[in-house]
Design a protein around this motif. Structure first.
Motif, short mmCIF file in Angstrom:
data_model
loop_
_atom_site.label_atom_id
_atom_site.label_comp_id
_atom_site.label_asym_id
_atom_site.label_seq_id
_atom_site.Cartn_x
_atom_site.Cartn_y
_atom_site.Cartn_z
N TYR A 111 -2.03 8.46 -4.65
CA TYR A 111 -0.80 9.33 -4.69
C TYR A 111 -1.11 10.59 -3.81
N SER A 112 0.05 11.18 -3.84
CA SER A 112 0.43 11.97 -2.97
C SER A 112 -0.90 13.44 -3.48
N GLU A 116 5.36 19.58 -13.17
CA GLU A 116 6.84 20.03 -13.41
C GLU A 116 6.95 20.50 -14.82
N ARG A 122 1.20 -1.24 0.22
CA ARG A 122 -0.05 0.07 0.09
C ARG A 122 1.05 1.23 -0.03
N GLU A 149 15.92 14.60 -3.94
CA GLU A 149 15.85 14.92 -3.20
C GLU A 149 16.50 16.33 -2.25
N ASN A 189 2.90 12.00 11.76
CA ASN A 189 2.43 12.21 10.84
C ASN A 189 2.91 14.19 11.43
N PHE A 243 -8.16 18.63 1.89
CA PHE A 243 -7.74 17.76 2.35
C PHE A 243 -8.79 15.89 1.54
N GLN A 301 1.72 3.56 -2.99
CA GLN A 301 1.68 5.10 -3.22
C GLN A 301 2.20 5.80 -3.39
N HIS A 302 3.54 6.15 -2.91
CA HIS A 302 4.74 6.40 -3.32
C HIS A 302 5.44 6.39 -4.42
N MET A 337 0.30 19.81 4.28
CA MET A 337 -0.86 18.24 4.29
C MET A 337 -0.62 16.84 3.55
N ASN A 366 -3.60 4.03 9.73
CA ASN A 366 -2.14 3.45 9.92
C ASN A 366 -0.95 2.98 10.75
N ALA A 381 8.90 16.54 1.16
CA ALA A 381 9.30 15.12 1.19
C ALA A 381 10.43 14.51 1.87
N LYS A 393 15.61 17.14 -13.18
CA LYS A 393 14.89 16.85 -11.65
C LYS A 393 13.50 15.61 -12.02
N VAL A 410 7.44 21.39 -1.52
CA VAL A 410 6.99 19.55 -2.06
C VAL A 410 8.63 18.87 -1.63
N ASP A 411 9.73 19.26 -2.48
CA ASP A 411 10.70 18.70 -1.48
C ASP A 411 11.19 18.41 -0.94
N1 BYC Z 1 -2.03 12.22 -0.10
O1 BYC Z 1 -2.93 6.60 7.88
P1 BYC Z 1 -2.41 7.51 7.59
C1 BYC Z 1 7.26 13.53 -3.53
C2 BYC Z 1 -3.64 8.64 2.86
S1 BYC Z 1 6.20 12.11 -3.49
C3 BYC Z 1 -2.49 11.42 -0.31
O2 BYC Z 1 -2.01 8.68 8.06
P2 BYC Z 1 0.09 6.48 6.35
C4 BYC Z 1 7.64 14.30 -4.93
C5 BYC Z 1 -2.83 7.22 3.18
O3 BYC Z 1 -2.25 6.50 2.02
C6 BYC Z 1 5.60 12.52 -1.82
N2 BYC Z 1 -2.78 10.26 0.47
O4 BYC Z 1 -1.42 6.83 6.21
C7 BYC Z 1 7.49 13.69 -5.82
C8 BYC Z 1 -4.14 6.29 3.70
O5 BYC Z 1 -4.89 5.54 3.11
P3 BYC Z 1 -4.73 3.87 2.98
C9 BYC Z 1 4.98 10.33 -1.39
C10 BYC Z 1 -2.45 10.38 2.00
O6 BYC Z 1 0.60 5.81 5.28
C11 BYC Z 1 8.23 13.72 -7.40
C12 BYC Z 1 -5.35 7.71 4.71
O7 BYC Z 1 -4.87 8.61 4.10
N3 BYC Z 1 5.34 10.15 -0.84
O8 BYC Z 1 7.70 14.36 -2.41
O9 BYC Z 1 0.66 5.95 7.70
C13 BYC Z 1 8.40 15.60 -7.48
C14 BYC Z 1 -5.02 7.78 6.09
O10 BYC Z 1 -3.22 8.27 6.11
C15 BYC Z 1 -2.06 11.00 2.13
C16 BYC Z 1 5.34 9.49 -0.37
O11 BYC Z 1 4.24 8.43 -0.36
C17 BYC Z 1 -1.76 11.94 1.15
N4 BYC Z 1 -1.19 13.64 1.66
O12 BYC Z 1 1.12 7.67 6.42
C18 BYC Z 1 8.14 16.14 -6.40
C19 BYC Z 1 6.10 8.71 0.95
N5 BYC Z 1 -1.93 11.48 3.50
O13 BYC Z 1 -3.82 3.78 2.29
C20 BYC Z 1 8.14 15.13 -5.52
C21 BYC Z 1 5.61 7.88 1.80
C22 BYC Z 1 -2.41 10.33 3.99
O14 BYC Z 1 -5.34 3.66 4.06
N6 BYC Z 1 4.24 7.25 2.36
N7 BYC Z 1 -2.88 9.98 2.76
O15 BYC Z 1 -6.34 3.78 1.70
C23 BYC Z 1 3.94 8.40 3.79
O16 BYC Z 1 5.10 8.27 4.36
C24 BYC Z 1 2.96 7.26 4.31
O17 BYC Z 1 2.65 6.56 3.52
C25 BYC Z 1 1.98 8.48 4.73
C26 BYC Z 1 1.03 8.88 5.50
C27 BYC Z 1 2.98 9.76 6.05
C28 BYC Z 1 2.03 9.38 3.42
#
Ligand code: BYC
Length: 325
Positions: A118-119, A63, A47, A169, A232, A278, A51-52, A207, A218, A143, A82, A139-140
């Protein structure tokens, strides 16, 4: 006679494999694809990692919008590099997710069918060149705050992919900061454009860290499994702490009049985040959700011949190897 011990719930006996998994997590060691893992751990990683990966791929679009209009050849070359980096990040992450037993096709299908998240940040438009600066800086920057701790994620392939991603990044964040710095040292119109971009990207960048801790379903389990290392809200606070001195150097204002350090709480006081916005974006009703998905679908269709050619090449290579053998 019934004793309190008789009334206590009976803990199910852990299997040898479960014990080993728990021991590895407790010792801060890495879980590798060959290791046994609970089904829920595997699913949660698929998951988060998928999503990441989708975020990196969709994240190229806002961009890419400026590649043809970058203000100089140098800026264009940097922006192209980039955006290509983001494609690379998507590929490392899809590969990491594949080690958990999901195919690239399945993940792609989920994305283009609109079933995968996706984000949220990539559902906002980029009307001015200053948006390239604000994306890089905010944003970066967000990230990096979120992803540096993921380099220590308990799942080996994810943590290792994150190391290289974070290095890139950091460069992205610096280039965004530098775009804004140059604009802020320019004409009044350029300064206004930079401030306007910061005003539009500041709240969506907060957000990115996800819902507040008490509404994050989660987090607790992901932290117990050492996939996530910080909550978070903790990371959001850390990000704000990073931005404040940098905003001073830039000469931009962060658009929150209530933002100030609260010594007693040991945290920043801030205005409320608009969580309705959000949730609207997550539900597919953000400013550019449908445009982003539509573009992704078109790119997938236009790339069909590349996939077919690569598959045919691989088939011929395998046939040639079989003949030699
Ligand atoms: N947007 O229980 P939670 C980048 C969802 S790429 C959309 O807190 P978790 C870049 C969450 O998935 C940046 N959905 O979840 C690229 C969950 O849904 P499900 C991407 C969001 O996983 C190109 C529900 O809300 N980074 O930087 O514990 C150019 C409940 O949330 C968001 C990553 O993916 C959101 N903002 O924590 C430039 C980092 N927030 O799956 C730059 C990796 C939450 O239960 N991911 N949701 O249906 C993570 O660190 C964690 O998955 C999150 C969420 C902090 C995002």
């Amino acid at each position: 006679m019934t004793t309190p011990a008789d009334l206590a719930p009976v803990e199910p006996e852990l299997s040898e494999a479960e014990k080993q998994f728990n021991d590895l997590i407790a010792a801060d060691s890495r879980i590798e694809p060959r290791d046994w893992m609970p089904e829920s751990y595997r699913k949660s990683l698929i998951r988060q990692i998928s999503q990441h990966a989708h975020s990196e791929i969709i994240g190229m679009q806002p961009e890419a919008n400026w590649i043809t209009r970058a203000p100089s050849l140098k800026r264009k070359a940097i922006l192209m590099a980039k955006v290509q980096d983001e494609a690379g990040h998507g590929l490392y992450l899809y590969s990491a997710a594949q080690t958990l037993g999901i195919s690239r096709e399945e993940m792609t299908d989920q994305l283009i069918a609109g079933k995968a998240k996706y984000s949220s940040i990539f559902n906002y438009p980029t009307p001015t060149w200053a948006d390239m600066g604000a994306i890089g800086w905010l944003v970066d920057g967000a990230a990096i705050c979120n992803q540096v701790p993921l380099c220590r994620a308990s799942y080996g392939p994810y943590g290792r992919a994150m190391v290289r991603i974070c290095k890139e990044e950091s460069f992205h964040q610096r280039q965004g900061f530098e775009i804004l710095l140059e604009l802020m040292q320019g004409t009044p119109a350029q300064r206004e454009m930079a401030q306007d971009a910061v005003n539009r990207w500041y709240w969506p960048s907060l957000m990115m860290f996800g819902p507040p801790d008490d509404e994050s379903p989660n987090s607790a389990q992901s932290m117990a499994w050492k996939i996530k290392r910080f909550s978070n809200d903790e990371l959001r606070q850390r990000f704000i702490g990073m931005l404040i001195p940098q905003a001073e150097v830039l000469g931009v204002t962060l658009p929150d009049p209530k933002l100030r350090w609260n010594e007693e709480k040991g945290a920043y006081d801030m205005s409320d985040i608009d969580w309705d916005e959000f949730h609207e974006v997550l539900a597919g009703r953000g400013p550019t959700n449908s445009q982003r998905l539509q573009r992704r679908r078109e790119a997938h269709e236009e790339g069909a011949w590349v996939r077919e050619a690569a598959a045919e090449y691989a088939r011929k290579q395998a046939a040639a190897r079989a003949e030699v053998a």
